[in-house]
Design an enzyme around this catalytic site. Structure first.
Site, PDB file in Angstrom:
ATOM      1  N   SER A  75       5.263   5.094   8.926  1.00 18.54           N
ATOM      2  CA  SER A  75       4.741   4.796   7.597  1.00 18.54           C
ATOM      3  C   SER A  75       5.772   5.206   6.540  1.00 18.54           C
ATOM      4  O   SER A  75       6.372   6.278   6.633  1.00 18.54           O
ATOM      5  CB  SER A  75       3.440   5.557   7.340  1.00 18.54           C
ATOM      6  OG  SER A  75       3.080   5.467   5.972  1.00 18.54           O
ATOM      7  N   LYS A 127       4.708   3.413  17.299  1.00 18.10           N
ATOM      8  CA  LYS A 127       4.730   2.409  16.234  1.00 18.10           C
ATOM      9  C   LYS A 127       6.015   2.563  15.425  1.00 18.10           C
ATOM     10  O   LYS A 127       6.317   3.640  14.913  1.00 18.10           O
ATOM     11  CB  LYS A 127       3.519   2.558  15.320  1.00 18.10           C
ATOM     12  CG  LYS A 127       3.398   1.419  14.305  1.00 18.10           C
ATOM     13  CD  LYS A 127       2.031   1.394  13.646  1.00 18.10           C
ATOM     14  CE  LYS A 127       1.864   0.154  12.778  1.00 18.10           C
ATOM     15  NZ  LYS A 127       0.512   0.068  12.197  1.00 18.10           N
ATOM     16  N   ASN A 160       5.293  -1.554  11.532  1.00 17.01           N
ATOM     17  CA  ASN A 160       4.622  -1.026  10.354  1.00 17.01           C
ATOM     18  C   ASN A 160       5.040  -1.870   9.140  1.00 17.01           C
ATOM     19  O   ASN A 160       5.695  -2.905   9.279  1.00 17.01           O
ATOM     20  CB  ASN A 160       5.001   0.446  10.161  1.00 17.01           C
ATOM     21  CG  ASN A 160       3.870   1.265   9.571  1.00 17.01           C
ATOM     22  OD1 ASN A 160       3.244   0.857   8.602  1.00 17.01           O
ATOM     23  ND2 ASN A 160       3.612   2.432  10.152  1.00 17.01           N
ATOM     24  N   PHE A 195      -1.891   8.081   4.312  1.00 10.26           N
ATOM     25  CA  PHE A 195      -2.773   8.641   5.340  1.00 10.26           C
ATOM     26  C   PHE A 195      -4.009   9.342   4.762  1.00 10.26           C
ATOM     27  O   PHE A 195      -4.301  10.495   5.122  1.00 10.26           O
ATOM     28  CB  PHE A 195      -2.030   9.627   6.238  1.00 10.26           C
ATOM     29  CG  PHE A 195      -0.957   9.048   7.110  1.00 10.26           C
ATOM     30  CD1 PHE A 195      -0.792   7.685   7.268  1.00 10.26           C
ATOM     31  CD2 PHE A 195      -0.089   9.890   7.786  1.00 10.26           C
ATOM     32  CE1 PHE A 195       0.214   7.169   8.067  1.00 10.26           C
ATOM     33  CE2 PHE A 195       0.915   9.381   8.602  1.00 10.26           C
ATOM     34  CZ  PHE A 195       1.068   8.018   8.747  1.00 10.26           C
ATOM     35  N   ASN A 202       0.841  -1.197   0.000  1.00  7.60           N
ATOM     36  CA  ASN A 202       0.000   0.000   0.000  1.00  7.60           C
ATOM     37  C   ASN A 202       0.873   1.243   0.000  1.00  7.60           C
ATOM     38  O   ASN A 202       1.943   1.278   0.609  1.00  7.60           O
ATOM     39  CB  ASN A 202      -0.957   0.005   1.200  1.00  7.60           C
ATOM     40  CG  ASN A 202      -0.384   0.689   2.423  1.00  7.60           C
ATOM     41  OD1 ASN A 202      -0.387   1.920   2.525  1.00  7.60           O
ATOM     42  ND2 ASN A 202       0.133  -0.100   3.369  1.00  7.60           N
ATOM     43  N   ASN A 240       4.957   5.992   3.544  1.00  7.06           N
ATOM     44  CA  ASN A 240       4.204   6.636   2.463  1.00  7.06           C
ATOM     45  C   ASN A 240       3.966   8.124   2.643  1.00  7.06           C
ATOM     46  O   ASN A 240       3.262   8.740   1.858  1.00  7.06           O
ATOM     47  CB  ASN A 240       2.854   5.912   2.289  1.00  7.06           C
ATOM     48  CG  ASN A 240       3.034   4.460   1.920  1.00  7.06           C
ATOM     49  OD1 ASN A 240       3.870   4.129   1.090  1.00  7.06           O
ATOM     50  ND2 ASN A 240       2.262   3.588   2.555  1.00  7.06           N
ATOM     51  N   THR A 241       4.538   8.709   3.696  1.00 12.32           N
ATOM     52  CA  THR A 241       4.532  10.155   3.884  1.00 12.32           C
ATOM     53  C   THR A 241       5.982  10.613   3.893  1.00 12.32           C
ATOM     54  O   THR A 241       6.771  10.162   4.727  1.00 12.32           O
ATOM     55  CB  THR A 241       3.834  10.550   5.195  1.00 12.32           C
ATOM     56  OG1 THR A 241       2.460  10.179   5.127  1.00 12.32           O
ATOM     57  CG2 THR A 241       3.936  12.052   5.437  1.00 12.32           C
TER      58      THR A 241
END
Length: 276
Positions: free
Chosen positions: A100, A142, A171, A39, A35, A102-103
Site C-alpha cells: 500500500s 501482494k 496494489n 488501513f 484512495n 498510504n502507510t
C-alpha cells in the site's frame, strides 16, 4: 452476486482510524479512484469475531494483513506474525500486504533483505499454526505495480525461497500519467482502468518468472469480461474486482461470468484460448 471468493481487509493488529478525510476520490472521467485510506481497521480481535460467524458454504475467504501505522519497520514482522496467529484458524488464505502507498515506509518491506527477513518470520508463524491446526494456510504476497522489473523478479524469487503460495498483482499505483481528470489528487493510490495495463504486465512478469510455482491473483482495472480474459491470458488463476464494482455496480460480477460463459461456448473464443 456471483463472486467465488472474498478478501477481507486490510486488517491491522490494533484498531486505527486511518488517514484523515477526505481520503477517497472518484475520477469520473477516468472511471478510476484514488484512495489514501491508510488501513482504517477495527483491529484483529473485532474482525476475528465477525469471521467466526457462519458464512455461505463453499465461499473462499482470504484475510489481507497489514502492520499498524505506529509500528516501526524494524518491528513490522511482529505485527504480521500476530495477525497470522489470529487468522490462520479462520481464513482460507492470508495476504501479506506490504504494497500500500498510504502507510509511510510500508513499501520498503517489498525490497531485498527487508522482504527476506519479513517472509522468513511470517513463514515460521505459518508453520507453527500448521502444526496446531493440522492444515496448511496458504500465504500470498501482494505487490505494488510501481516496482521495477528487477525488484519484481527479486520479490518473486524471495517468495519462492520462503514457500509463499502465491502472489497478488497488483496494489494501487502512485503514477498519474495519462489521466483525463484535471488536478487529480497527488497523494494516494490510483485504481481502475488507468492501472489495467501495468497490472497485467506485472501478472505476466510473475508468471514468466515463476510459472505455476507461484499462482497469481490479478487485480487492477478489471471492469469487463475482456479485462478478465486479459488477466487470465497473462497467467492469473483468480481475478479480483475493486473499482469496477464501484462504477459498474453489484451486477458486474454476474455480468462478467455470463459473458465469459457465452464466449467460452464459441470454438474460437478468446476466453477458451486464455491460460488456465
Amino acid at each position: 452476486l456471483g463472486f467465488g471468493h472474498v478478501e477481507i481487509g486490510t486488517v491491522t493488529p490494533r484498531p486505527q482510524p486511518g488517514n484523515p478525510r477526505p481520503r477517497l476520490h472518484r475520477l469520473a472521467a477516468d472511471r478510476a479512484l484514488i484512495n489514501s485510506l491508510g488501513f482504517p481497521s477495527a483491529g484483529a480481535a473485532a474482525v476475528a469475531r465477525q469471521l467466526r460467524r457462519p458464512r455461505p458454504p463453499g465461499l473462499i475467504v482470504g484475510v489481507n494483513l497489514g502492520k499498524n501505522r505506529e509500528t516501526p519497520l524494524e518491528r513490522a514482522a511482529d505485527d504480521y506474525r500476530e495477525l497470522v496467529d489470529v487468522f490462520a484458524p479462520l481464513a482460507d488464505y492470508l495476504t501479506i500486504n506490504v504494497s500500500s502507498p498510504n502507510t509511510s515506509g510500508l513499501r520498503q518491506l517489498q525490497l531485498g533483505e527487508q522482504l527476506d527477513r519479513l517472509l522468513g518470520q511470517v513463514d515460521r508463524s505459518r508453520r507453527e499454526q500448521q502444526q496446531r491446526l493440522g492444515r496448511a494456510v496458504p500465504l500470498l504476497l501482494k505487490l505494488a505495480p510501481d516496482l521495477t522489473a528487477d525488484e519484481i523478479d527479486s520479490a518473486v524469487d524471495c517468495a519462492q525461497r520462503h514457500g509463499i503460495d502465491g502472489a497478488i498483482a497488483t496494489n494501487t499505483t502512485v503514477e498519474r500519467a495519462g489521466l483525463a481528470t484535471p488536478e487529480a489528487p497527488a497523494t494516494g493510490g490510483l485504481s481502475g482502468p488507468p492501472l489495467r495495463a501495468r497490472s497485467t504486465a506485472v501478472v505476466r512478469q510473475i508468471f514468466d518468472r515463476a510459472g505455476d510455482r507461484l499462482p497469481v491473483i490479478a487485480v487492477g482495472g478489471v471492469s469487463s469480461a475482456d479485462d478478465v480474459v486479459e488477466k487470465l491470458g497473462a497467467g492469473a488463476r483468480l481475478v479480483q474486482i475493486y473499482t469496477g464494482l464501484v462504477f459498474r455496480g453489484p451486477g458486474l460480477a454476474r455480468s462478467i461470468l455470463d459473458q465469459l460463459a457465452a464466449a467460452d461456448a464459441g470454438p474460437s473464443s478468446s476466453a477458451s484460448r486464455a491460460r488456465p
